[in-house]
Design an enzyme around this catalytic site. Structure first.
Site, PDB file in Angstrom:
ATOM      1  N   SER A 219      -7.270 -53.595  15.282  1.00 14.37           N
ATOM      2  CA  SER A 219      -8.308 -54.606  15.136  1.00 14.37           C
ATOM      3  C   SER A 219      -7.763 -55.685  14.215  1.00 14.37           C
ATOM      4  O   SER A 219      -6.783 -55.454  13.489  1.00 14.37           O
ATOM      5  CB  SER A 219      -9.558 -53.968  14.511  1.00 14.37           C
ATOM      6  OG  SER A 219     -10.474 -54.936  14.047  1.00 14.37           O
TER       7      SER A 219
ATOM      8  N   TYR B 185     -13.779 -48.035   8.588  1.00 15.13           N
ATOM      9  CA  TYR B 185     -13.151 -48.671   9.751  1.00 15.13           C
ATOM     10  C   TYR B 185     -11.902 -49.448   9.347  1.00 15.13           C
ATOM     11  O   TYR B 185     -10.838 -49.318   9.969  1.00 15.13           O
ATOM     12  CB  TYR B 185     -14.164 -49.602  10.414  1.00 15.13           C
ATOM     13  CG  TYR B 185     -13.712 -50.220  11.705  1.00 15.13           C
ATOM     14  CD1 TYR B 185     -13.767 -49.504  12.899  1.00 15.13           C
ATOM     15  CD2 TYR B 185     -13.257 -51.540  11.753  1.00 15.13           C
ATOM     16  CE1 TYR B 185     -13.374 -50.078  14.104  1.00 15.13           C
ATOM     17  CE2 TYR B 185     -12.863 -52.116  12.939  1.00 15.13           C
ATOM     18  CZ  TYR B 185     -12.922 -51.386  14.112  1.00 15.13           C
ATOM     19  OH  TYR B 185     -12.526 -51.962  15.301  1.00 15.13           O
TER      20      TYR B 185
END
Length: 260
Positions: free
Chosen positions: A142, A155
């Protein structure tokens, strides 16, 4: 660069980014293995790919279980004869402030994103080494592999960790022709992201519209979401790249959000 006669296993491929990656790799000639905790949906995707002229099978896989991962990879080898590409894509999202973040949620996030990447890599790379044909390991990172955002401690930690894993795999696998890279998308309009919008709005005390404009897309060059096709095309490029000139890298696909 070609994926013809290659076998690609994609985790979390019964929906979202994983499904689109599987469909793209199938169109490009690969036999795709739809690996997912939800076997019913995985079978639906595989059957649809076959009906469209591609080659696909479905296998059940809980990426947090070493036994389940090993069984899924063994089933792949048994049914389609090899494994050339692994796309470690399975993931979830839980947002909260650090002081309110449940330790159980932290452990769950790291188990799916990081343990899952490690376990699938460990199982797949053995077969890649044994085949003497090399292979490509692709991790779904990401922009948060490079950047931090509020509410996403687990995350961000997990996605940063994938960079380290990929670089070690690239170092260890290079002499055996095995490449490892990380695809780092910006925000993609999947159910996972749609779920975050009201959650972040509530946590930050702003409107859902402000979350999209001023949190998710504020640093892009055009105010645009990354598309599923953007991500799938990048995965296909890395899967088909045939030399170790491109390994140990992170490819950011984000409309300009975070420029390396």
């Amino acid at each position: 660069m070609t994926l013809k006669d290659k076998v690609a296993l994609i985790t979390g491929a019964a929906s979202g980014i994983g499904e689109h990656c599987a469909r793209k790799l199938a169109v490009d000639g690969a036999t795709v293995v739809i690996a997912d905790l939800n076997l019913v949906n995985a079978q639906r995707v595989a059957e649809d790919i076959v009906a469209s002229g591609g080659k696909a099978i479905a296998v059940a896989m809980d990426v947090t279980s070493e036994e389940a991962v090993n069984e899924g990879v063994a089933e792949t080898i048994s049914r389609v004869g090899g494994l050339d590409v692994l796309v470690s894509n399975a993931g979830i999202q839980i947002v909260n402030r650090i002081e309110d973040y449940a330790f159980s949620d932290w452990k769950k996030m790291l188990a799916i994103h990081l343990d899952g990447a490690f376990l699938t890599t460990k199982a797949a790379i053995r077969h890649m080494y044994a085949s003497n044909k090399g292979g490509s390991l692709i991790y779904m990172g990401s922009v948060h592999s490079h950047e931090a955002s509020q509410l996403k401690s687990a995350y961000v930690t997990a996605k940063h960790g994938l960079l380290g894993l990929a670089r070690v795999v690239a170092k260890e696998g290079g002499i055996r022709g095995v490449r490892a890279n990380v695809v780092c998308p910006g925000f993609v309009r999947t159910p996972l992201v749609d779920k975050q919008i009201p959650e972040q709005a509530e946590a930050l005390g702003i409107s859902p519209q402000e979350v999209v404009k001023n949190v998710m897309l504020k640093d892009t060059v055009d105010g645009g979401f990354t598309s599923l096709a953007d991500v799938a095309n990048t995965v296909a490029f890395l899967a088909g790249f045939e030399s170790s000139a491109l390994t140990g890298q992170s490819i950011v696909v984000s409309h300009g959000w975070y420029m390396q």
